[in-house]
Design a protein around this motif. Structure first.
Motif, PDB file in Angstrom:
ATOM      1  N   ARG A 118     -11.914   4.514  -1.158  1.00 18.11           N
ATOM      2  CA  ARG A 118     -11.606   3.829  -0.985  1.00 18.11           C
ATOM      3  C   ARG A 118     -11.394   4.904   0.233  1.00 18.11           C
ATOM      4  NH1 ARG A 118      -5.600   1.144  -1.424  1.00 18.11           N
ATOM      5  NH2 ARG A 118      -5.417   3.793  -2.291  1.00 18.11           N
ATOM      6  N   ILE A 119     -11.879   4.358   1.483  1.00 14.57           N
ATOM      7  CA  ILE A 119     -12.266   5.477   2.879  1.00 14.57           C
ATOM      8  C   ILE A 119     -11.253   4.323   4.636  1.00 14.57           C
ATOM      9  CG2 ILE A 119     -14.365   6.554   2.573  1.00 14.57           C
ATOM     10  CD1 ILE A 119     -14.943   4.611   3.827  1.00 14.57           C
ATOM     11  N   GLU A 120     -10.821   5.708   4.840  1.00  9.97           N
ATOM     12  CA  GLU A 120      -9.553   5.450   5.939  1.00  9.97           C
ATOM     13  C   GLU A 120     -10.196   6.423   7.186  1.00  9.97           C
ATOM     14  OE1 GLU A 120      -4.853   4.955   6.179  1.00  9.97           O
ATOM     15  OE2 GLU A 120      -5.658   7.386   6.027  1.00  9.97           O
ATOM     16  N   GLU A 121      -9.785   5.212   8.040  1.00  5.86           N
ATOM     17  CA  GLU A 121     -10.379   5.621   9.307  1.00  5.86           C
ATOM     18  C   GLU A 121      -9.274   7.054  10.104  1.00  5.86           C
ATOM     19  OE1 GLU A 121     -12.222   2.951  13.073  1.00  5.86           O
ATOM     20  OE2 GLU A 121     -10.382   1.917  12.583  1.00  5.86           O
ATOM     21  N   PRO A 158      -2.774  -0.306  13.549  1.00  2.51           N
ATOM     22  CA  PRO A 158      -3.128   0.193  12.206  1.00  2.51           C
ATOM     23  C   PRO A 158      -4.641   0.537  11.426  1.00  2.51           C
ATOM     24  CG  PRO A 158      -3.378  -2.257  11.971  1.00  2.51           C
ATOM     25  CD  PRO A 158      -3.211  -2.141  12.824  1.00  2.51           C
ATOM     26  N   LYS A 159      -4.496   1.632  11.208  1.00  2.00           N
ATOM     27  CA  LYS A 159      -6.161   2.448  10.406  1.00  2.00           C
ATOM     28  C   LYS A 159      -6.467   1.401   9.669  1.00  2.00           C
ATOM     29  CE  LYS A 159      -4.793   7.317  10.983  1.00  2.00           C
ATOM     30  NZ  LYS A 159      -4.511   8.267  10.986  1.00  2.00           N
ATOM     31  N   ARG A 160      -7.835   1.419   9.612  1.00  2.00           N
ATOM     32  CA  ARG A 160      -8.861   0.395   8.751  1.00  2.00           C
ATOM     33  C   ARG A 160      -8.905   1.105   7.082  1.00  2.00           C
ATOM     34  NH1 ARG A 160     -14.200  -1.303  11.739  1.00  2.00           N
ATOM     35  NH2 ARG A 160     -14.303   0.734  12.164  1.00  2.00           N
ATOM     36  N   ILE A 161      -9.376   0.534   6.562  1.00  2.00           N
ATOM     37  CA  ILE A 161      -8.719   0.878   5.216  1.00  2.00           C
ATOM     38  C   ILE A 161     -10.557   0.120   4.429  1.00  2.00           C
ATOM     39  CG2 ILE A 161      -8.158   0.950   2.297  1.00  2.00           C
ATOM     40  CD1 ILE A 161      -5.903   1.931   3.654  1.00  2.00           C
ATOM     41  N   LEU A 162     -11.391   0.887   4.069  1.00  2.00           N
ATOM     42  CA  LEU A 162     -12.140   0.001   3.207  1.00  2.00           C
ATOM     43  C   LEU A 162     -12.319   0.578   2.321  1.00  2.00           C
ATOM     44  CD1 LEU A 162     -15.203   0.427   6.768  1.00  2.00           C
ATOM     45  CD2 LEU A 162     -13.551  -1.596   5.364  1.00  2.00           C
TER      46      LEU A 162
END
Length: 80
Positions: A58-61, A2-6
């Motif tokens: 929120r940012i996603e890889e 899964p893609k990381r979400i920060l």
């Protein structure tokens, strides 16, 4: 995988289609047992230039977009 979400705060929107997001992480120091705060800046892609300095986002890889940008702004962070 899964893609990381920060989640973080936009600290710069001066570049075209790019925002710089400051992400803070907290952890307990292994020896001192105190909470430590560390921050890191990420360059994220903002296609419509709608996010301004001070916005919480929120940012996603993602796959590399340029030399520095490997993150995409997903949406504004909700207070929860």
């Amino acid at each position: 995988m899964p893609k990381r979400i920060l989640q973080g705060v936009v600290v710069s929107d001066k570049q075209d289609k790019t925002v710089v997001v400051k992400v803070e992480r907290r952890f307990t120091h292994p020896l001192l047992k105190k909470t430590v705060r560390r921050t890191k800046n990420y360059h994220a892609h903002d296609e419509s230039n709608k996010y301004k300095t001070g916005d919480e986002v929120r940012i996603e890889e993602s796959k590399p977009i340029s030399k520095l940008k490997t993150w995409i702004v997903v949406d504004t962070a909700t207070a929860s």
